[in-house]
Design a protein around this motif. Structure first.
Motif, mmCIF file in Angstrom:
data_model
loop_
_atom_site.group_PDB
_atom_site.id
_atom_site.type_symbol
_atom_site.label_atom_id
_atom_site.label_comp_id
_atom_site.label_asym_id
_atom_site.label_seq_id
_atom_site.Cartn_x
_atom_site.Cartn_y
_atom_site.Cartn_z
ATOM 1 N N ILE A 39 0.867 -1.174 0.000
ATOM 2 C CA ILE A 39 0.000 0.000 0.000
ATOM 3 C C ILE A 39 0.901 1.220 0.000
ATOM 4 O O ILE A 39 1.903 1.268 0.726
ATOM 5 C CB ILE A 39 -0.910 0.027 1.247
ATOM 6 N N TYR A 68 -3.354 2.431 11.179
ATOM 7 C CA TYR A 68 -3.820 2.803 9.840
ATOM 8 C C TYR A 68 -4.830 1.783 9.349
ATOM 9 O O TYR A 68 -4.569 0.577 9.300
ATOM 10 C CB TYR A 68 -2.645 2.879 8.872
ATOM 11 N N CYS A 122 2.062 2.660 3.189
ATOM 12 C CA CYS A 122 2.895 1.791 4.042
ATOM 13 C C CYS A 122 4.304 1.607 3.485
ATOM 14 O O CYS A 122 5.018 0.674 3.877
ATOM 15 C CB CYS A 122 2.223 0.436 4.224
ATOM 16 N N THR A 165 -6.402 0.116 6.481
ATOM 17 C CA THR A 165 -6.017 -0.053 5.074
ATOM 18 C C THR A 165 -7.201 -0.034 4.134
ATOM 19 O O THR A 165 -7.061 0.321 2.957
ATOM 20 C CB THR A 165 -5.266 -1.382 4.874
#
Length: 870
Positions: A673, A750, A676, A752
Motif C-alpha cells: 500500500i 492505519y 505503508c 487499510t
C-alpha cells in the motif's frame, strides 16, 4: 556566403572517409534549377549530409526533417540558414501531429509553386534492412495529387548499407554518436589514410512510366522498385588503414520479428479492431499477421489515428505508434499488451561483474542519500544503472550527473519539486539530485487525467515539475493533455542548455576530487511524496519519510536471500510506490543493479532485455510478468532466479506459465500500500513461503485484522487490516476528509480498507478491497471516480440516481460498464469523462440501459447485483 562555405567544408571532411561518384546531376542542372521535388532514398543517417553537399550550392532546396532529427543533431543551429521544414515526429506525438504534417506538406507545395526546391525523403525513415520500404506513406502522393505538374527528380544512393551511421549492425546509433566514433577513427588514421567507402549517387528526372496520377500504393511501389534496383548487400569497409580483410560483405542483421499469439483476444475486441482497420484502409483483413503498411496500405498518419482510437476505445495506452506494424499488434494493444521491434544496442562490457553469491548489502543509514554516498565511496566504478538510452552508469557517473543538476534544481522556487518521468536511469538521477538540492521529490502520475493532476500539484504545493520534452510529446501523442499544468514544467533539455562549460568542468573535477557539495547538503525529512489512485473523487497526497521507506525495504530484504550480483528489471513507473522502491531505493541503498525499460507492457522487448543484461530478478504485476513470459524462450529467461508480484492476484495460469519457462526460479507474491512505504506482506523463500497467500506481514509493522466493530476475527475469516509501525505514513497532506487512523491500545493504527484473512501461521490471504478498483493497463482505475464525474453531469432533482459504474468481464480483461436509466451513448459518456479531467484509461467500454438502478436496503447502489448482470 555561409552555405557555400559550409558545404565545401563538409565535402572536404566527407572526402576523408567516402569516395563519392555522382551521375546525372549535370543533366538535371541543364534542365533548370527551380521548382524541383527531390526524392532520395534513405539508407542511413549520413546520406542526407552527402546528398545535400552535392545539391545545396546549386539548388538550395528546403529539406524536410522531423523535429527530433533537427534537435538531436548540429542542424538545430542552422534551421533558418538551410530553410528546413520541420515535421512533427508522428512516432512520438502520435495523432496530435496529423494535422501539422498535412500543413507542412501543403507548405512544401506552396514553395514548389513559387519556384523553390524541396528535398523530401519519401520513406520517412532510414533502412531497417537491405531494401527501402515505403510502407503506406502518403507524402509524395499528397503533393502529386495537389500539384501533378511538379518537376520530380529521383535520387538513388548506393553503398551506404553497412555504414556505422545505419542499422546494418543490428541497431540504430544516434547521429552524434556515430559522428563522434568516425571523427576519432579519422584522427587515428592521421586524417588522410582512412579507408574510403565507395558511394554512388544517381540523379534521375521523373521517368516516363512514373505513376504521377496513381494512388499512394502505385507511387510507393514504383519508388521501392527504383531505389532497390541492384541494391548492394551489407558491406563492411575497414575503418583503419592497418586492418586486414579489405572491403567485404557481412551478414544481414537478424530479423527480430516474432509470432504474436492473439487467441486470448476477446471476439468483441477483435471485431471492433478489424472493423476500424477496414474502415481506414478500404481493404478486408485476411489474417492477423497482415502488415498495416504493406498489406493494409495504411500510412504513418493513419497508424497514429489507430493509436488514438485504441486508447479511446479500450482505455489501454499505446506508447509508440511505430510499434503498431501488424493487425496482431493492434489486437494485443487493445487488451493492454504491446510489442517492440526495436533492436537492442549492445550491452557495454562493464555492466557484467564477477559472480558474487554473498548476501546483498543491507543499509543501516538513516537516509537514502547517506546510503547512496556510502555505497558510492565503497565502489565508485561499480555499474549500477542501465538503459538503452543512457548506457551504463557507475556510481561515479551518477555522482557527476547529480552534481551537475544539484545547483539548477536548488535554484527553483519552492521546497517540493515534481518529477514526471518514466522508468529510466535519468529518473533516478533526477530523484537523487532533487534530494541533494534540499527539495522533496514529488512523483507525478500522468495517467490520472488533468483534473487529478492539477489537484496533485496543488495539494502537494508543487510549483515546478522536472520532465523531458520528449516524454511530454510522447504522452501527448497518447492523448494525454497537459495544457492546464504546462506552465509548471521545467524541461531537462532546457536545463542542460543553460549549464555553462565552467559549471560542467567544475562538477567533473569535483566528482573526482571532492564530494563536499553532496556530503554537506541539507536533506529534507521526506524521501518522497506519492499519491493514491483516488478511491473517491480525487487522489490523496502521501508523504513518506526516509525512516518510513528505509525501515520498510530493509525489513522486506530479511529472508529474501538477495545476492550481491543480483540484477532487477526496472519497468514500473516511478509514480507507483513499488516503482519508487525498485527504481530508486534498491539501487541507491543496496547497490542492486537495475536495467530500466519504460514500458512494462512490451513483453517481448523485456524478455530480450532479461537475456541481454542477464537479469536475475523481476518485480511487477502478474499481468506484466505474464506478458514477458508469453514471448520469452526458456533460454532468454534462464538467468532469472526470483520474481516478486503484487498489486493484483497472481492466477494459477501465471504460476503455471512461470514454472514452465523458469523451472529453477521462484515466484513470490506480495502485497503493498502506498501509505505503508509500500510493502506490507511478502512471501520469501523457505518457511516464509506459502502458495496462494501474499506471505507474512513484515517485521517493521504490527497488525490487526478486525471486523466492522473493531473486534478480532477468527483465523481464515475476512476482516479489515489495520497496521502500525515505522513504515506507516503520518497522514495525508492538505486533506480534510476523515482520518485514516484509529486509536487502539494507545497507538494510531492505519485502516487499510483492504479485506484479508490470516491462517494459523499468520500467512495472509487477500480477500478484496472495500473501495472499488479495477486494474487496466497496469494502472489502478477508481470506479467511484468515473461514476462521480458522470453523476455530476447527469444527476438531477427528478432523477437523483441516474447511473452507476461497475466492471464486468474478467479480472484480466475488465470492461468498465455504465448502467443507466438515461439515453446515454458510450461516445457521449467518454466525452464527459475526458472533459471532467480523467484520462482515456477511465473510458467506458459498454453501456447497459436499465429501468432503474438496483439499491440495497440502505438506499445505496447494489453493485453486487450489477456485477451479476452478464
Amino acid at each position: 556566403m555561409f552555405i557555400p562555405f559550409a558545404t565545401t567544408l563538409i565535402r572536404m571532411l566527407l572526402w576523408l572517409r567516402y569516395r563519392i561518384r555522382v551521375k546525372g546531376l549535370d543533366e538535371c542542372m541543364a534542365k533548370g534549377r527551380k521548382g524541383i521535388l527531390f526524392l532520395p532514398n534513405h539508407p542511413c543517417l549520413i546520406d542526407p549530409v552527402i546528398v545535400a553537399t552535392r545539391i545545396f550550392n546549386q539548388f538550395r532546396p528546403h529539406p524536410l526533417a522531423t523535429v527530433r532529427q533537427v534537435q538531436n543533431t548540429p542542424l538545430k543551429h542552422f534551421v533558418k540558414e538551410f530553410g528546413i521544414v520541420e515535421l512533427p515526429d508522428v512516432g512520438i506525438v502520435g495523432r496530435a501531429g496529423q494535422d501539422v504534417v498535412r500543413e507542412k506538406f501543403d507548405e512544401c507545395i506552396s514553395l514548389l509553386k513559387q519556384g523553390e526546391n524541396v528535398l523530401m525523403y519519401p520513406a520517412g525513415h532510414i533502412y531497417h534492412e537491405r531494401y527501402e520500404r515505403m510502407r503506406g506513406n502518403v507524402g509524395v502522393a499528397h503533393i502529386l495529387e495537389k500539384y501533378p505538374d511538379v518537376r520530380v527528380v529521383l535520387i538513388r544512393t548506393k553503398g551506404l548499407w553497412g555504414s556505422s551511421f545505419g542499422r546494418a549492425r543490428g541497431y540504430q546509433p544516434s547521429f552524434n554518436e556515430a559522428l563522434g566514433e568516425n571523427f576519432k577513427r579519422i584522427l587515428l588514421n592521421l586524417l588522410f589514410f582512412c579507408p574510403r567507402r565507395p558511394v554512388d549517387i544517381e540523379f534521375v528526372e521523373r521517368p516516363a512510366d512514373f505513376p504521377t496520377t496513381g494512388n499512394k500504393d502505385d507511387i510507393n511501389h514504383y519508388l521501392e522498385n527504383f531505389y532497390n534496383q541492384d541494391a548492394p548487400p551489407n558491406t563492411y569497409v575497414p575503418y583503419y588503414w592497418w586492418e586486414k580483410g579489405g572491403i567485404r560483405t557481412m551478414p544481414e542483421p537478424e530479423d527480430i520479428s516474432f509470432a504474436m499469439d492473439t487467441k486470448r483476444v476477446p471476439e468483441d475486441v477483435r471485431a471492433k479492431v478489424y472493423a476500424k482497420v477496414e474502415e481506414l484502409s478500404g481493404r478486408k483483413v485476411q489474417k492477423d499477421t497482415a502488415t498495416l503498411g504493406g498489406d493494409m496500405g495504411l500510412d504513418s498518419l493513419m497508424v497514429a489515428e489507430l493509436q488514438g482510437w485504441l486508447q479511446d476505445e479500450f482505455g489501454n495506452q499505446v506508447n509508440n505508434p511505430e510499434n503498431l506494424r501488424t493487425v496482431a499488434s493492434l489486437l494485443l494493444a487493445a487488451v493492454g499488451e504491446s510489442d517492440s521491434v526495436e533492436p537492442l544496442r549492445p550491452v557495454p562490457p562493464n555492466w557484467f561483474i564477477p559472480e558474487d553469491p554473498s548476501p546483498m548489502h543491507v543499509p543501516t543509514e538513516d537516509t537514502v542519500t547517506e546510503a547512496f554516498l556510502n555505497n558510492a565511496r565503497r565502489r565508485p566504478n561499480y555499474p549500477l544503472l542501465a538503459d538503452q538510452n543512457s548506457g551504463v552508469l557507475t556510481h561515479r557517473k551518477m555522482v557527476l550527473a547529480i552534481m551537475v543538476l544539484q545547483k539548477p534544481i536548488a535554484e527553483l522556487p519552492g521546497d517540493r519539486i515534481g518529477i514526471l518521468m518514466p522508468a529510466c536511469a535519468a529518473a533516478t538521477i533526477v530523484y537523487l539530485a532533487t534530494l541533494f538540492a534540499g527539495k522533496t521529490p514529488v512523483m507525478i502520475n500522468w495517467t490520472v487525467g488533468i483534473r487529478n493532476m492539477k489537484h496533485c500539484l496543488e495539494s502537494s504545493g508543487v510549483e515546478h515539475v522536472l520532465t523531458s520534452s520528449v516524454v511530454i510529446e510522447r504522452l501527448e501523442g497518447r492523448g494525454i493533455s497537459f495544457e492546464e499544468v504546462r506552465k509548471s514544467f521545467c524541461y531537462l533539455e532546457d536545463i542542460k542548455k543553460s549549464l555553462s562549460l565552467f559549471h560542467k568542468l567544475k562538477c567533473l573535477a569535483a566528482s573526482r576530487l571532492s564530494w563536499k557539495s553532496l556530503e554537506t547538503a541539507t536533506i529534507p525529512e521526506l524521501a518522497v511524496i506519492l499519491f493514491t489512485s483516488g478511491s473517491e473523487s480525487l487522489p490523496k497526497t502521501v508523504p513518506l519519510t526516509h525512516k518510513n521507506v528505509m525501515s520498510d525495504f530493509t525489513a522486506a530484504m530479511d529472508g529474501l536471500q538477495l545476492r550481491g550480483d543480483d540484477t532487477v528489471v526496472g519497468m514500473l513507473p516511478p509514480f507507483h510506490s513499488f516503482g519508487v522502491l525498485m527504481n530508486f531505493l534498491m539501487p541507491c541503498c543496496t547497490g542492486m543493479r537495475v536495467v530500466f525499460h519504460a514500458n512494462p507492457t512490451e513483453g517481448e522487448m523485456l524478455a530480450r532485455l532479461v537475456s541481454a543484461y542477464k537479469a536475475t530478478m523481476l518485480v511487477g504485476t502478474p499481468t506484466f510478468v505474464a506478458g514477458i513470459l508469453r514471448y520469452a524462450t526458456k533460454e532468454q529467461v534462464k538467468t532469472l532466479r526470483l520474481t516478486i508480484t503484487g498489486a493484483e492476484k497472481c492466477t494459477a495460469t501465471v504460476m503455471s506459465l512461470y514454472r514452465e519457462k523458469c523451472p529453477g526460479a521462484q515466484l513470490m507474491e506480495g502485497y503493498g500500500i502506498t501509505e505503508c512505504s509500500p510493502i506490507v506482506a511478502l512471501n520469501r523463500p523457505g518457511a516464509l513461503y506459502k502458495e496462494g497467500t501474499i506471505g507474512k506481514i513484515l517485521s517493521c509493522s504490527e497488525f490487526k485484522v478486525l471486523d466492522e466493530n473493531l473486534k478480532p476475527v477468527l483465523p481464515d475469516q475476512a476482516g479489515v487490516l489495520y497496521l502500525t509501525g515505522a513504515n506507516i505514513f503520518s497522514g495525508y497532506l492538505n486533506y480534510d476528509g476523515p482520518s485514516p487512523f484509529v486509536e487502539m491500545d494507545g497507538k494510531k493504527w492505519y485502516r487499510t480498507g483492504d479485506l484479508v484473512a490470516l491462517d494459523e501461521e499468520n500467512f495472509v490471504t487477500f480477500k478484496g478491497r472495500v473501495k472499488r478498483f479495477v486494474k487496466i493497463g497496469g494502472e489502478m482505475v477508481s470506479l467511484p471516480a468515473i461514476e462521480q464525474v458522470l453523476l455530476n453531469a447527469y444527476r438531477s432533482d427528478e432523477i437523483p440516481l441516474p447511473l452507476a459504474v461497475e466492471a464486468l468481464g474478467t479480472e484480466e480483461q475488465p470492461q468498465v460498464t455504465l448502467f443507466t436509466v438515461l439515453d446515454i451513448s458510450r461516445e457521449e459518456a467518454n466525452r464527459v469523462i475526458q472533459e471532467g479531467g480523467l484520462s482515456p484509461i477511465h473510458s467506458i467500454r459498454n453501456v447497459r440501459k436499465l429501468d432503474n438502478i438496483p439499491l440495497l436496503g440502505s438506499g445505496k447502489t447494489d453493485y453486487r447485483s450489477l456485477k451479476a448482470m452478464k
